[in-house]
Write a protein that holds these residues in place. Structure first.
Motif, PDB file in Angstrom:
ATOM      1  N   ARG A 217       8.981 -10.214  17.920  1.00 21.25           N
ATOM      2  CA  ARG A 217       8.764 -10.593  19.319  1.00 21.25           C
ATOM      3  C   ARG A 217       7.760 -11.734  19.461  1.00 21.25           C
ATOM      4  O   ARG A 217       7.752 -12.445  20.457  1.00 21.25           O
ATOM      5  N   TYR A 218       6.887 -11.943  18.457  1.00 19.30           N
ATOM      6  CA  TYR A 218       5.887 -12.999  18.536  1.00 19.30           C
ATOM      7  C   TYR A 218       6.417 -14.336  18.042  1.00 19.30           C
ATOM      8  O   TYR A 218       5.682 -15.321  18.008  1.00 19.30           O
ATOM      9  N   THR A 219       7.676 -14.375  17.645  1.00 19.02           N
ATOM     10  CA  THR A 219       8.289 -15.635  17.230  1.00 19.02           C
ATOM     11  C   THR A 219       8.730 -16.395  18.479  1.00 19.02           C
ATOM     12  O   THR A 219       9.563 -15.925  19.246  1.00 19.02           O
TER      13      THR A 219
ATOM     14  N   ASP B 281      21.146 -24.175  13.789  1.00 14.09           N
ATOM     15  CA  ASP B 281      21.049 -23.669  15.158  1.00 14.09           C
ATOM     16  C   ASP B 281      19.591 -23.413  15.507  1.00 14.09           C
ATOM     17  O   ASP B 281      18.785 -23.045  14.651  1.00 14.09           O
ATOM     18  N   MET B 282      19.260 -23.611  16.784  1.00 13.43           N
ATOM     19  CA  MET B 282      17.885 -23.444  17.253  1.00 13.43           C
ATOM     20  C   MET B 282      17.879 -22.456  18.416  1.00 13.43           C
ATOM     21  O   MET B 282      18.623 -22.623  19.383  1.00 13.43           O
ATOM     22  N   GLU B 283      17.037 -21.421  18.290  1.00 21.42           N
ATOM     23  CA  GLU B 283      16.961 -20.386  19.317  1.00 21.42           C
ATOM     24  C   GLU B 283      15.532 -20.279  19.851  1.00 21.42           C
ATOM     25  O   GLU B 283      14.572 -20.249  19.081  1.00 21.42           O
ATOM     26  N   PHE B 284      15.405 -20.227  21.185  1.00 21.37           N
ATOM     27  CA  PHE B 284      14.102 -20.090  21.842  1.00 21.37           C
ATOM     28  C   PHE B 284      13.978 -18.671  22.390  1.00 21.37           C
ATOM     29  O   PHE B 284      14.908 -18.152  23.014  1.00 21.37           O
ATOM     30  N   ASN B 285      12.825 -18.052  22.177  1.00 22.50           N
ATOM     31  CA  ASN B 285      12.566 -16.694  22.644  1.00 22.50           C
ATOM     32  C   ASN B 285      12.300 -16.715  24.149  1.00 22.50           C
ATOM     33  O   ASN B 285      11.179 -16.992  24.595  1.00 22.50           O
TER      34      ASN B 285
ATOM     35  N   SER C 195      14.794  -8.919  19.505  1.00 26.27           N
ATOM     36  CA  SER C 195      14.421  -8.159  18.306  1.00 26.27           C
ATOM     37  C   SER C 195      15.523  -8.173  17.256  1.00 26.27           C
ATOM     38  O   SER C 195      15.267  -7.906  16.083  1.00 26.27           O
ATOM     39  N   THR C 196      16.756  -8.465  17.661  1.00 25.27           N
ATOM     40  CA  THR C 196      17.838  -8.566  16.679  1.00 25.27           C
ATOM     41  C   THR C 196      17.802  -9.898  15.945  1.00 25.27           C
ATOM     42  O   THR C 196      18.554 -10.102  14.987  1.00 25.27           O
TER      43      THR C 196
END
Length: 715
Positions: free
Chosen positions: A160-162, A181-185, A155-156
């Motif tokens: 949450r649906y991303t 940069d690439m971030e995976f949930n 959430s930071t």
């Protein structure tokens, strides 16, 4: 020098995905369609004129839900980028090379150890940010391109649906990308690589390579396009698997990163440069304003230019801060038109800064920041210090009245210098939101106008004694912009009774759900009753909702046993309505004889016939009345309204992508159908003042026969 971040994401709406980080997109054209966002990686050729690799590192632990043994998760990400890099253009290889720092080199760098972006921030004279100097004066000392899975505190980072987020840090003046940069949930979704990991087909189980293929498009500077066969289409689902590029992406790659010319003797177009002398004829070394001759942050661009036509496909003619005109990547002749939205397609700047929000999905930038409460403001990311190497100043991409400040998550955002700063910004109204109030000398909240968001129109009506009020409704016209939902009609105005007028009354209109006699008429978009009827509300426990009543002049104009009864509202207006003669008594008062109990969007249902929209949608084991919506912008779904008139707001809606169509679904799940019990009247529609037969006081919701234009506050 200014630098900012552009964030783009593949976002999930339940079983489907929808982009919510950047609400602008490119409509699908008849041929290859691609959307150059403006940021790009300039290649720095080596002595053999081969491209110097842009390297990224992967966090070594991969996903944790569930954990994937071995390196198949890391290989899946690597193979996604290799798909982009293995495409050869008609005249050679694209002039860009992106490689995994570990998997593509023998004895290369080890995988990254921690789950963060790998950037280093320091004080201007050295020291630890926040300890030795104020965090808002910190500079970016070093940056790496990091790819990692985020197992907690998502959430930071985003909603949450991303599903995944790619963030590019670039210089807006020139488009030069510094780092990405690439971030995976990994907190709300499960992951698989081939047969390893979660079970394919589960609603929250996503294929790593498919998601990474889309995200690497953002990494390379591409935005979304509305072509269903494109990798950069903003929607997808956990069950989908996509490991190949379409003609849309391959055309984009070869246009924005064209193969190096064999005739180039030093630096070619789009390559990194130090000075004009390195660039071929007709090209200049474009750098941020104030940079020295030795600065490495320049690239050879077509310059000068006078118009987009002189730049060619995929490039737009822009002016740098130092006054030079040059061709920068942009949507010019790339297959479609930019969908009207709240992001400037030329600069990527969010136009809804300061708009109230509770989630990033409500903002065109995808960034909603709150300060000690549930409600925040839409903002955008920025960089407040210098680039690696110390070049540049402390400016940012923030507009006047805002400054670039850090958050607790080490992001920097544009924040208003004072609370009044946000009030000076025109933010956009959402569906059913009040957008206009006429002047009332006794009320300071009156006499103002707020523009509606994309795809919406401010439509005026009169719910009060003192003047008109407007609400944002879905825009339509008689030609190219018809109402997408077959249950709605395009009204170009209304008559004195509030009935819908056709296209002969005007050019622009709004989409309305025309309500039949006996149906509820609560929200702004549902408050137009069919011809010969009006929307009224009685304060009585047995009549909890506004309903459409037939208007009459004598009992002879009413049907069957209905009687024509005269009434007066708070404004001393006289009305006569057809009331059910069989039901009339002291407790129920006037009720329409044809009371209809169709349910509105969000209410539990079993069959299509129960819903006013004739669409009962089943999803995740539940069913609720639904209707059309735009899965990219979210337009078409109501906000956080009281769906079933029980006096409590029901949490709002999200737009699912179901079989290629957007459908509204209640965020907190379906609600119970409307029941008995006295409830407060809906906002904008006043209530009756007493309940004695022969002395009824009602309030009428009449739409004025005008569309609201641009008005300014006179106070």
């Amino acid at each position: 020098m200014r630098a900012w971040t552009a964030a783009a994401a593949l976002t999930l709406t339940a079983a489907s995905a929808a982009a919510q980080i950047d609400n602008s997109a490119l409509e699908c054209g008849s041929g290859p369609t691609f959307y150059p966002r403006g940021d790009h990686w300039p290649n720095e050729p080596d002595a053999n004129k081969d491209p110097t690799p842009i390297t990224y590192r992967q966090q070594r632990d991969g996903p944790s839900s569930p954990a994937i043994a071995g390196d198949s998760d890391l290989t899946a990400v690597h193979d996604a980028m290799a798909t982009w890099m293995n495409h050869q253009c008609a005249t050679g290889w694209p002039n860009i090379l992106v490689l995994d720092a570990n998997l593509d080199f023998t004895g290369g760098e080890p995988h990254y150890a921690t789950r963060d972006r790998g950037d280093t921030w320091v004080c201007p004279q050295g020291g630890v940010c926040g300890d030795d100097c104020d965090s808002d004066t910190c500079n970016l000392q070093a940056a790496q391109n990091i790819i990692y899975f985020v197992p907690s505190a998502w959430s930071t980072i985003a909603d949450r649906y991303t599903v995944a987020l790619t963030t590019n840090l670039f210089i807006p003046d020139t488009g030069f990308v510094v780092t990405a940069d690439m971030e995976f949930n990994d907190e709300h979704f499960d992951w698989r690589a081939g047969t390893a990991g979660c079970t394919a087909g589960a609603a929250t189980c996503f294929d790593i390579r498919s998601v990474a293929l889309h995200e690497f498009g953002h990494f390379l500077g591409l935005n979304h396009v509305m072509c269903a066969d494109a990798v950069m289409f903003p929607e997808g689902s956990g069950t989908s698997v996509r490991h190949t590029l379409s003609v849309h992406e391959t055309t984009a790659l070869c246009t924005i990163y064209p193969p190096r010319s064999a005739a180039a003797t030093n630096r070619d177009t789009m390559e990194q440069c130090d000075s004009d002398s390195q660039c071929p004829a007709g090209r200049l070394c474009i750098k941020p304003a104030g940079h020295s001759a030795s600065s490495p942050w320049g690239w050879c661009a077509v310059s000068p230019c006078t118009s987009d036509a002189g730049c060619g496909t995929g490039f737009k003619c822009v002016t740098a801060d130092n006054g030079r005109r040059f061709c920068k990547p942009g949507p010019n002749g790339t297959g479609g038109a930019v969908t009207t939205g709240t992001v400037d397609p030329g600069t990527g700047t969010a136009l809804d800064l300061c708009s109230p929000c509770t989630a990033g999905a409500q903002c065109s930038s995808g960034v909603c920041v709150a300060e000690g409460g549930p409600t925040g403001v839409c903002t955008q990311l920025c960089v407040g210090g210098s680039l690696p190497g110390g070049e540049g100043g402390t400016g940012a991409s923030c507009p006047s009245g805002m400054e670039c400040i850090p958050t607790d998550q080490s992001w920097s955002v544009c924040w208003p210098n004072a609370g009044s700063s946000c009030g000076a910004v025109d933010y956009r109204g959402v569906l059913n939101e009040v957008c206009f109030r006429d002047n009332n000398p006794s009320t300071e909240d009156d006499d103002w106008f707020k523009p509606c968001g994309p795809e919406l129109l401010c439509f005026g009506f009169k719910p009060r004694c003192e003047g008109k009020e407007g609400r944002c409704v879905k825009y339509c016209n008689a030609t190219g912009s018809r109402c997408p939902d077959g249950n709605m009609s395009c009204c170009f105005g209304v008559d004195d009774n509030g009935s819908c007028l056709g296209s002969a009354a005007g050019t622009h209109g709004g989409c309305f759900d025309i309500r039949r006699v006996g149906e509820t008429c609560v929200g702004g978009e549902q408050s137009i009753c069919e011809a010969g009827a009006g929307c009224f509300y009685f304060v009585d426990a047995s009549v909890p909702l506004s309903r459409c009543y037939p208007l009459c002049t004598t009992s002879g104009t009413c049907e069957g046993s209905d009687v024509c009864v005269g009434f007066q509202d708070q404004c001393q207006n006289q009305f006569a309505l057809c009331c059910d003669g069989d039901a009339w008594n002291d407790e129920e008062g006037c009720v329409p004889s044809d009371e209809i109990a169709y349910y509105d969007v969000g209410v539990m249902c079993r069959r299509n016939e129960e819903c006013d929209s004739n669409l009962c949608l089943s999803f995740e084991g539940e069913s609720a009345c639904s209707r059309w919506c735009n899965p990219v912008t979210g337009v078409g779904c109501p906000g956080d309204i009281d769906v079933n008139a029980d006096g409590v707001a029901d949490g709002g809606f999200r737009c699912l992508l179901i079989s290629g169509e957007g459908r509204c679904w209640p965020r907190n799940g379906p609600v119970e159908p409307p029941g008995g019990g006295a409830v407060p009247p809906p906002d904008g529609c006043c209530s009756a003042m007493s309940a004695r037969p022969g002395d009824w006081l009602l309030s009428v919701l009449l739409f004025a026969p005008v569309l609201v234009g641009r008005w300014r506050r006179r106070r």
